[in-house]
Write a protein that holds these residues in place. Structure first.
Motif, PDB file in Angstrom:
ATOM      1  N   LEU A 105       0.952  -0.917   0.011  1.00 40.46           N
ATOM      2  CA  LEU A 105       0.019  -0.029  -0.470  1.00 40.46           C
ATOM      3  C   LEU A 105       0.802   1.130  -0.052  1.00 40.46           C
ATOM      4  O   LEU A 105       1.838   1.644   0.540  1.00 40.46           O
ATOM      5  CB  LEU A 105      -0.737  -0.130   1.022  1.00 40.46           C
ATOM      6  CG  LEU A 105      -1.616  -0.995   1.763  1.00 40.46           C
ATOM      7  CD1 LEU A 105      -2.350  -1.057   2.559  1.00 40.46           C
ATOM      8  CD2 LEU A 105      -2.154  -1.928   0.003  1.00 40.46           C
ATOM      9  N   GLY A 106       0.374   2.081  -0.582  1.00 41.18           N
ATOM     10  CA  GLY A 106       1.655   3.374  -0.717  1.00 41.18           C
ATOM     11  C   GLY A 106       1.428   4.235   0.439  1.00 41.18           C
ATOM     12  O   GLY A 106       0.687   4.375   1.393  1.00 41.18           O
ATOM     13  N   SER A 107       2.061   5.801  -0.085  1.00 41.43           N
ATOM     14  CA  SER A 107       1.894   6.989   0.956  1.00 41.43           C
ATOM     15  C   SER A 107       2.324   7.940   0.346  1.00 41.43           C
ATOM     16  O   SER A 107       2.974   7.797  -0.339  1.00 41.43           O
ATOM     17  CB  SER A 107       2.568   6.164   2.308  1.00 41.43           C
ATOM     18  OG  SER A 107       3.008   7.719   3.392  1.00 41.43           O
ATOM     19  N   ALA A 108       1.685   9.165   0.820  1.00 40.02           N
ATOM     20  CA  ALA A 108       2.288   9.916   0.177  1.00 40.02           C
ATOM     21  C   ALA A 108       2.815  10.590   0.774  1.00 40.02           C
ATOM     22  O   ALA A 108       3.593  11.436  -0.092  1.00 40.02           O
ATOM     23  CB  ALA A 108       0.881  10.911   0.308  1.00 40.02           C
ATOM     24  N   CYS A 153      -1.691   9.030  -7.894  1.00 41.06           N
ATOM     25  CA  CYS A 153      -0.742  10.170  -7.808  1.00 41.06           C
ATOM     26  C   CYS A 153      -1.494  11.657  -7.332  1.00 41.06           C
ATOM     27  O   CYS A 153      -2.233  11.382  -7.648  1.00 41.06           O
ATOM     28  CB  CYS A 153      -0.892  10.151  -9.307  1.00 41.06           C
ATOM     29  SG  CYS A 153      -0.411   9.248 -10.610  1.00 41.06           S
ATOM     30  N   GLY A 154       0.085  11.807  -6.773  1.00 40.45           N
ATOM     31  CA  GLY A 154      -0.991  13.640  -5.969  1.00 40.45           C
ATOM     32  C   GLY A 154      -1.827  12.959  -5.133  1.00 40.45           C
ATOM     33  O   GLY A 154      -2.322  14.158  -4.630  1.00 40.45           O
ATOM     34  N   ALA A 155      -2.153  11.923  -4.720  1.00 36.46           N
ATOM     35  CA  ALA A 155      -2.580  11.751  -3.707  1.00 36.46           C
ATOM     36  C   ALA A 155      -2.117  12.622  -2.450  1.00 36.46           C
ATOM     37  O   ALA A 155      -0.976  12.962  -2.116  1.00 36.46           O
ATOM     38  CB  ALA A 155      -2.817  10.401  -3.149  1.00 36.46           C
ATOM     39  N   HIS A 156      -3.462  13.721  -1.302  1.00 38.20           N
ATOM     40  CA  HIS A 156      -3.009  14.227   0.143  1.00 38.20           C
ATOM     41  C   HIS A 156      -2.182  15.165  -0.821  1.00 38.20           C
ATOM     42  O   HIS A 156      -1.710  16.124  -0.359  1.00 38.20           O
ATOM     43  CB  HIS A 156      -2.760  14.086   0.819  1.00 38.20           C
ATOM     44  CG  HIS A 156      -3.223  12.284   1.354  1.00 38.20           C
ATOM     45  ND1 HIS A 156      -5.270  12.868   1.682  1.00 38.20           N
ATOM     46  CD2 HIS A 156      -3.385  10.971   0.909  1.00 38.20           C
ATOM     47  CE1 HIS A 156      -5.303  11.031   1.021  1.00 38.20           C
ATOM     48  NE2 HIS A 156      -4.249  10.588   1.378  1.00 38.20           N
ATOM     49  N   GLY A 157      -1.589  16.194  -2.163  1.00 32.44           N
ATOM     50  CA  GLY A 157      -1.680  17.098  -2.489  1.00 32.44           C
ATOM     51  C   GLY A 157       0.158  16.783  -2.398  1.00 32.44           C
ATOM     52  O   GLY A 157       1.088  17.609  -2.655  1.00 32.44           O
ATOM     53  N   SER A 158       0.529  15.274  -2.686  1.00 35.32           N
ATOM     54  CA  SER A 158       1.874  15.010  -2.773  1.00 35.32           C
ATOM     55  C   SER A 158       2.176  15.020  -4.375  1.00 35.32           C
ATOM     56  O   SER A 158       1.676  15.437  -5.439  1.00 35.32           O
ATOM     57  CB  SER A 158       2.000  13.272  -2.434  1.00 35.32           C
ATOM     58  OG  SER A 158       1.388  12.694  -3.217  1.00 35.32           O
ATOM     59  N   TRP A 206      -3.290  17.331 -19.829  1.00 34.06           N
ATOM     60  CA  TRP A 206      -3.690  16.038 -18.984  1.00 34.06           C
ATOM     61  C   TRP A 206      -2.978  16.164 -17.511  1.00 34.06           C
ATOM     62  O   TRP A 206      -2.253  16.910 -16.836  1.00 34.06           O
ATOM     63  CB  TRP A 206      -3.036  15.434 -19.670  1.00 34.06           C
ATOM     64  CG  TRP A 206      -3.859  13.335 -18.812  1.00 34.06           C
ATOM     65  CD1 TRP A 206      -2.529  13.212 -18.014  1.00 34.06           C
ATOM     66  CD2 TRP A 206      -4.447  13.362 -19.159  1.00 34.06           C
ATOM     67  NE1 TRP A 206      -3.589  11.669 -17.387  1.00 34.06           N
ATOM     68  CE2 TRP A 206      -4.774  11.616 -18.107  1.00 34.06           C
ATOM     69  CE3 TRP A 206      -6.340  13.187 -20.270  1.00 34.06           C
ATOM     70  CZ2 TRP A 206      -5.437  10.413 -17.916  1.00 34.06           C
ATOM     71  CZ3 TRP A 206      -6.093  12.377 -19.998  1.00 34.06           C
ATOM     72  CH2 TRP A 206      -6.779  11.408 -19.434  1.00 34.06           C
ATOM     73  N   PRO A 207      -3.728  16.113 -16.538  1.00 34.29           N
ATOM     74  CA  PRO A 207      -4.364  16.000 -15.123  1.00 34.29           C
ATOM     75  C   PRO A 207      -2.791  15.520 -13.992  1.00 34.29           C
ATOM     76  O   PRO A 207      -2.866  14.009 -15.391  1.00 34.29           O
ATOM     77  CB  PRO A 207      -4.960  16.176 -14.233  1.00 34.29           C
ATOM     78  CG  PRO A 207      -6.198  16.260 -15.631  1.00 34.29           C
ATOM     79  CD  PRO A 207      -5.366  15.350 -16.436  1.00 34.29           C
ATOM     80  N   TYR A 208      -1.928  15.515 -13.575  1.00 37.57           N
ATOM     81  CA  TYR A 208      -0.958  14.635 -12.657  1.00 37.57           C
ATOM     82  C   TYR A 208      -1.841  13.854 -12.220  1.00 37.57           C
ATOM     83  O   TYR A 208      -1.266  12.656 -11.601  1.00 37.57           O
ATOM     84  CB  TYR A 208      -0.049  15.799 -12.174  1.00 37.57           C
ATOM     85  CG  TYR A 208       0.725  14.776 -11.531  1.00 37.57           C
ATOM     86  CD1 TYR A 208       2.277  14.445 -12.015  1.00 37.57           C
ATOM     87  CD2 TYR A 208       0.857  14.101  -9.904  1.00 37.57           C
ATOM     88  CE1 TYR A 208       2.775  13.376 -11.660  1.00 37.57           C
ATOM     89  CE2 TYR A 208       1.608  13.553  -9.762  1.00 37.57           C
ATOM     90  CZ  TYR A 208       2.553  13.184  -9.719  1.00 37.57           C
ATOM     91  OH  TYR A 208       3.853  12.528  -8.544  1.00 37.57           O
TER      92      TYR A 208
END
Length: 382
Positions: free
Chosen positions: A30-33, A63-68, A328-330
């Motif tokens: 599982l990923g993390s920002a 991509c870019g979750a929580h502003g990352s 195209w949105p990041y």
């Protein structure tokens, strides 16, 4: 920390249950920002891989979750390969925004042959930190028929900003169908208008709402599309939008369906309608639309253009959304679209992806800003 993690993994595996040769070992990371947290989780996953061979490794994070400023799944994949993990074993789930979506989208993920990677009877090793590793593993075991194990990497003492209510991922919604609907609300396969209403088809329901979303109704998919009675989150149809019809790809057949009365106007094998190279399969794409004589197909990590020749579309080019469209949105990664809705009179197409939509001018291919889809939740509707 690395020594303790490795010792924990060895002990856990020695005490763990054996598994039959007919089932697979799957590692779910599982990923993390936070890049530092992400790196620590990758270390544990790499150690686990060295001790217990894996048939597949799923890296889950958008991509870019929580502003990352990272695409979590891609970052994890690169770090794993740098540690000696073969790239052919790694499958990226790059759509998730939340831990619930890590669970939902990972269990749906398919390999290049169109087969689900996580299947009943498999042993799934969930690697993360804090209590979401436990909850995701528990939900996989209870609702997906796997043997689940978890490995927690991270500080035992939580920070003030850390959420500790992840048990709700396991306890909330014993009806897993409703749970997955809520977790992806709303990620439609197709959208259309009906007088002053908007209709969204998602999984096995059609959600119809007035423009202001003050009232809504639920209709089973098979009422309007009887041939989709076997559709589900694991077996979704692919809707190709044209001006007055849809081309619906499902279970090997392409059906031309009228938007006016939902009648099937034509039915043929998909291979007779669309000719692709052997390296590509229609099931690897999620949605598409027809622009003049060009068919635009968009999948999780690629898109394909096909040109109409007679009654068939022939493969012309493979590309990426970020190369084909302007702006195209990041945060939308390399694709992962769920639906495309044509507005030919306005020269626009609306794309849908994971509770968001964006509008694109068809001829100039300019993408607007992502807009959240905020609709009333269907609650406990069965």
């Amino acid at each position: 920390m690395k020594q303790l993690s490795c010792l924990f993994i060895i002990t856990f595996l020695l005490l763990g249950n054996s598994w039959g040769a007919e089932h697979k070992n799957i590692l779910l990371l599982l990923g993390s920002a936070n890049p530092e947290v992400l790196a620590r989780r990758v270390d544990v996953a790499a150690q686990l891989y060295q001790i217990r061979p894996m048939d597949a490794i799923v890296v889950s994070g958008g991509c870019g979750a929580h502003g990352s400023n990272i695409c979590e799944a891609s970052s994890m994949a690169l770090q794993l390969t740098s540690k000696g993990v073969p790239a052919k074993l790694i499958f990226k789930e790059e759509n998730s925004k939340t831990t619930v979506q890590n669970y939902i989208f990972s269990r749906r993920l398919k390999n290049n042959d169109g087969e689900r990677i996580i299947q009943p009877g498999d042993t799934v090793y969930v690697v993360s930190d804090h209590w979401h590793a436990i909850s995701v593993a528990a939900r996989l075991e209870k609702y997906d028929g796997v043997i689940a194990k978890f490995f927690i990497e991270g500080a035992i003492q939580p920070k003030k900003e850390d959420r500790l209510d992840y048990a709700a991922i396991f306890n909330g919604y014993t009806d897993n169908h409703l749970f997955t609907l809520k977790g992806t609300w709303l990620t439609p396969e197709v959208v259309w208008t009906k007088k002053d209403s908007l209709c969204y088809l998602t999984q096995d329901i059609i959600y119809t709402t007035d423009i202001a979303n003050t009232t809504f109704s639920i209709t089973p998919v098979q009422k309007l599309f009887p041939f989709l009675k076997n559709s589900s989150e694991f077996n979704p149809p692919v809707f190709i939008d044209d001006s007055s019809v849809w081309y619906i790809l499902f279970e090997g057949l392409c059906r031309k369906v009228s938007k006016k009365d939902f009648k099937v106007l034509q039915e043929q094998p998909i291979k007779e309608w669309l000719a692709l190279p052997e390296s590509l399969d229609w099931s690897n794409f999620n949605t598409g639309y027809i622009q003049g004589e060009t068919l635009v197909l968009i999948g999780n990590e690629k898109m394909v253009l096909a040109e109409k020749k007679g009654k068939q579309f022939l493969y012309a080019q493979e590309t990426l959304p970020q190369q084909y469209y302007v702006n195209w949105p990041y945060s939308w990664g390399k694709g992962n679209l769920s639906a495309a809705r044509l507005l030919p009179a306005d020269n626009k197409v609306i794309f849908y992806r994971n509770m968001e939509s964006i509008t694109c001018t068809i001829d100039r291919k300019i993408i607007g800003n992502a807009v959240p889809l905020k609709l009333k939740w269907i609650g406990e509707t069965k």
